[in-house]
Design an enzyme around this catalytic site. Structure first.
Site, PDB file in Angstrom:
ATOM      1  N   THR A 158       6.291 -10.364  -2.004  1.00 18.51           N
ATOM      2  CA  THR A 158       5.519  -9.888  -3.157  1.00 18.51           C
ATOM      3  C   THR A 158       4.589  -8.733  -2.779  1.00 18.51           C
ATOM      4  OG1 THR A 158       3.911 -11.590  -2.636  1.00 18.51           O
ATOM      5  CG2 THR A 158       5.501 -12.131  -4.354  1.00 18.51           C
ATOM      6  N   ARG A 162       1.008 -19.422  -3.432  1.00 21.21           N
ATOM      7  CA  ARG A 162       0.528 -18.804  -4.681  1.00 21.21           C
ATOM      8  C   ARG A 162       1.665 -18.195  -5.488  1.00 21.21           C
ATOM      9  NH1 ARG A 162      -3.078 -17.277  -0.716  1.00 21.21           N
ATOM     10  NH2 ARG A 162      -1.816 -15.465  -0.164  1.00 21.21           N
ATOM     11  N   SER A 163       2.684 -17.700  -4.792  1.00 22.71           N
ATOM     12  CA  SER A 163       3.776 -16.991  -5.480  1.00 22.71           C
ATOM     13  C   SER A 163       5.029 -17.841  -5.644  1.00 22.71           C
ATOM     14  CB  SER A 163       4.168 -15.740  -4.695  1.00 22.71           C
ATOM     15  OG  SER A 163       3.056 -14.959  -4.440  1.00 22.71           O
ATOM     16  N   ARG A 183       3.128  -7.600  19.166  1.00 21.98           N
ATOM     17  CA  ARG A 183       3.574  -6.273  19.629  1.00 21.98           C
ATOM     18  C   ARG A 183       3.353  -6.031  21.118  1.00 21.98           C
ATOM     19  NH1 ARG A 183       0.684  -3.119  14.893  1.00 21.98           N
ATOM     20  NH2 ARG A 183       2.144  -3.568  13.201  1.00 21.98           N
ATOM     21  N   CYS A 192       1.935   1.324  11.729  1.00 23.18           N
ATOM     22  CA  CYS A 192       2.455   2.399  10.878  1.00 23.18           C
ATOM     23  C   CYS A 192       2.087   3.803  11.385  1.00 23.18           C
ATOM     24  CB  CYS A 192       1.969   2.197   9.445  1.00 23.18           C
ATOM     25  SG  CYS A 192       0.217   1.864   9.318  1.00 23.18           S
ATOM     26  N   GLN A 198      -4.978   8.087   6.520  1.00 24.45           N
ATOM     27  CA  GLN A 198      -4.098   6.967   6.185  1.00 24.45           C
ATOM     28  C   GLN A 198      -4.192   6.554   4.714  1.00 24.45           C
ATOM     29  OE1 GLN A 198      -4.797   5.122  10.624  1.00 24.45           O
ATOM     30  NE2 GLN A 198      -3.897   3.735   9.126  1.00 24.45           N
ATOM     31  N   GLY A 253      -1.259   1.290   2.978  1.00 27.55           N
ATOM     32  CA  GLY A 253      -1.269   0.644   4.298  1.00 27.55           C
ATOM     33  C   GLY A 253      -2.123  -0.611   4.311  1.00 27.55           C
ATOM     34  N   LYS A 284      -4.371   0.647  18.937  1.00 27.27           N
ATOM     35  CA  LYS A 284      -2.923   0.386  18.785  1.00 27.27           C
ATOM     36  C   LYS A 284      -2.140   1.663  19.057  1.00 27.27           C
ATOM     37  CE  LYS A 284      -3.587  -2.920  15.050  1.00 27.27           C
ATOM     38  NZ  LYS A 284      -3.582  -3.008  13.576  1.00 27.27           N
ATOM     39  N   ARG A 331      -9.252   6.277   6.553  1.00 30.03           N
ATOM     40  CA  ARG A 331      -8.585   5.923   5.290  1.00 30.03           C
ATOM     41  C   ARG A 331      -8.919   6.998   4.262  1.00 30.03           C
ATOM     42  NH1 ARG A 331      -4.690   2.459   5.342  1.00 30.03           N
ATOM     43  NH2 ARG A 331      -5.955   0.916   6.427  1.00 30.03           N
ATOM     44  N   HIS A 336       1.153   8.393   5.426  1.00 26.76           N
ATOM     45  CA  HIS A 336       0.086   8.727   6.378  1.00 26.76           C
ATOM     46  C   HIS A 336       0.309  10.142   6.919  1.00 26.76           C
ATOM     47  CE1 HIS A 336      -1.151   4.678   6.127  1.00 26.76           C
ATOM     48  NE2 HIS A 336      -0.940   4.250   7.355  1.00 26.76           N
TER      49      HIS A 336
HETATM   50  P1  A2P Z   1       1.342 -13.724  -1.928  1.00 27.20           P
HETATM   51  O1  A2P Z   1       1.620 -12.672  -2.948  1.00 27.20           O
HETATM   52  O2  A2P Z   1       1.935 -15.045  -2.280  1.00 27.20           O
HETATM   53  O3  A2P Z   1      -0.105 -13.799  -1.523  1.00 27.20           O
HETATM   54  P2  A2P Z   1       0.130  -7.009   0.838  1.00 27.20           P
HETATM   55  O4  A2P Z   1       0.329  -6.488   2.236  1.00 27.20           O
HETATM   56  O5  A2P Z   1       0.640  -6.082  -0.210  1.00 27.20           O
HETATM   57  O6  A2P Z   1      -1.285  -7.463   0.621  1.00 27.20           O
HETATM   58  O7  A2P Z   1       1.036  -8.337   0.737  1.00 27.20           O
HETATM   59  C1  A2P Z   1       0.903  -9.438   1.596  1.00 27.20           C
HETATM   60  C2  A2P Z   1       2.119 -10.323   1.478  1.00 27.20           C
HETATM   61  O8  A2P Z   1       1.960 -11.416   2.383  1.00 27.20           O
HETATM   62  C3  A2P Z   1       2.298 -10.945   0.092  1.00 27.20           C
HETATM   63  O9  A2P Z   1       3.670 -11.041  -0.203  1.00 27.20           O
HETATM   64  C4  A2P Z   1       1.679 -12.318   0.286  1.00 27.20           C
HETATM   65  O10 A2P Z   1       2.170 -13.286  -0.603  1.00 27.20           O
HETATM   66  C5  A2P Z   1       2.168 -12.636   1.667  1.00 27.20           C
HETATM   67  N1  A2P Z   1       1.406 -13.737   2.267  1.00 27.20           N
HETATM   68  C6  A2P Z   1       0.072 -13.815   2.442  1.00 27.20           C
HETATM   69  N2  A2P Z   1      -0.255 -15.009   3.014  1.00 27.20           N
HETATM   70  C7  A2P Z   1       0.909 -15.679   3.218  1.00 27.20           C
HETATM   71  C8  A2P Z   1       1.265 -16.934   3.776  1.00 27.20           C
HETATM   72  N3  A2P Z   1       0.347 -17.751   4.246  1.00 27.20           N
HETATM   73  N4  A2P Z   1       2.574 -17.294   3.792  1.00 27.20           N
HETATM   74  C9  A2P Z   1       3.523 -16.439   3.320  1.00 27.20           C
HETATM   75  N5  A2P Z   1       3.261 -15.244   2.782  1.00 27.20           N
HETATM   76  C10 A2P Z   1       1.976 -14.854   2.732  1.00 27.20           C
END
Ligand code: A2P
Length: 336
Positions: free
Chosen positions: A11, A39-40, A99, A128, A155, A159, A212, A234, A241
């Site tokens: 997501t 959450r998703s 890494r 990145c 950046q 990111g 890094k 940023r 970037h």
């Molecule tokens: P979710 O949308 O359910 O929070 P971004 O880099 O755009 O902030 O996205 C971070 C991604 O990492 C999202 O898809 C988020 O899902 C996912 N994420 C964050 N915490 C977890 C977790 N504990 N397990 C799996 N996915 C996670």
């Protein structure tokens, strides 16, 4: 053999690009599985005519996945990558969690493709800014022998993830409506501003992002004595970037040879006609596989020095695209 790929963090900003890039490469949609946090779970994600249900990333979810690309932050990778490997799933990890582990190859396919040969289940994808910088630094290193470099980054907010893009957009709207700017992702407004602070500060005054660039460049190019000093900033750009680099080499630099080595390198494109106002810029290099290199000139302060400017889509070459290129490289080598 048909491979099933799991996208962890589907997501998020990078996850969404991973889906698009896999579909663009005709990877079968029914061999893609999407994972995110609880959450998703249960949400539907649609791209074109394809839809998937998002599943919570838990250890058992990796039972039938051949390869998982993690883009969900370091703590998710630390919690789940080894669980996935224990279930015979190869992990390509976009976070910084593994890494610098001696056992984990850190790979940019145009630079160190053979590093994947000795993987033990996890292959790391670089930071990145590092991946984008290397598209200019590495061909020049091959030609002249890199000793040290100084870099300043510009950046993009993507990111920092999807929430940061929304924050910039909302702040621009609030600014035009003369309303206060709300800050949730960054400690200061990012709209119409620059924040010289990417990732957390170390005791030596550098941020982790700045270190890094040195440590990862040194590992990927196998240059243990490389020196670098960077400032990461940023900027209010949505995507791609940009990096200003001053590099010092072992051999004298010839600008024409430098141009030719950039032109011949598969990961980049030379855009260097300042007299026609042509140089790489973030708007021109978004959703592009190649990074742009330009503004090549002899450095006035360094011996055997070259100053140049690199721009690249950090969601692609700095994350999703490089991860997919690692997968394709592993397939080509019969490692998956
Ligand atoms: P979710 O949308 O359910 O929070 P971004 O880099 O755009 O902030 O996205 C971070 C991604 O990492 C999202 O898809 C988020 O899902 C996912 N994420 C964050 N915490 C977890 C977790 N504990 N397990 C799996 N996915 C996670």
């Amino acid at each position: 053999m048909s491979v099933t790929i799991g996208i962890v963090g589907a997501t998020g900003a990078v996850g969404q690009e991973l889906i698009k890039l896999l579909l663009d490469r005709m990877f079968p949609a029914n061999h893609i599985q999407l994972f995110a946090s609880s959450r998703s779970a249960g949400k539907t994600i649609s791209v074109g005519q394809h839809s998937w249900e998002v599943v919570e990333a838990v250890p058992e979810a990796f039972e039938n996945i051949d390869l998982a690309i993690f883009s969900a932050g370091g703590s998710t990778s630390l919690a789940l990558a080894k669980e996935a490997v224990a279930r015979n799933c190869i992990v390509i990890d976009n976070s910084s969690a593994f890494r610098m582990d001696a056992d984990v190859p850190l790979v940019v396919p145009e630079v160190n493709p053979d590093a994947v040969d000795n993987h033990k289940g996890i292959v790391a994808n670089p930071n990145c800014s590092t991946a984008v910088a290397l598209m200019g630094l590495y061909p020049l290193h091959k030609e002249f022998g890199l000793k040290r470099f100084f870099a300043s980054t510009y950046q993009a907010v993507s990111g920092s993830g999807a929430a940061a893009m929304i924050e910039l957009e909302n702040q621009v709207k609030s600014w035009s409506e003369k309303k206060p700017l709300e800050c949730n992702v960054y400690p200061h407004p990012i709209a119409f501003n620059l924040i010289p602070h990417v990732d957390t500060f170390n005791e030596n005054g550098y941020t982790r992002e700045e270190l890094k660039m040195l440590n990862e460049s040194s590992k990927i190019m196998n240059l243990p004595n490389l020196k670098a000093s960077t400032t990461c900033v940023r900027v209010p750009v949505f995507r791609s970037h940009s990096i200003a680099i001053n590099a010092e080499f072992e051999k004298p630099v010839d600008i024409e040879v430098a141009r030719k080595s950039i032109e011949a390198f598969p990961g980049c494109e030379l855009v260097d006609m300042p007299e026609k106002n042509l140089y790489p810029m973030p708007l021109d290099f978004s959703e592009k596989e190649k990074c742009g290199v330009g503004r090549l000139r002899k450095d006035l302060a360094l011996d055997n020095g070259l100053s140049f400017w690199v721009v690249g889509d950090q969601l692609w070459k700095g994350a999703a695209l490089n991860a997919i290129q690692i997968f394709e490289l592993m397939q080509k080598k019969g490692l998956i």
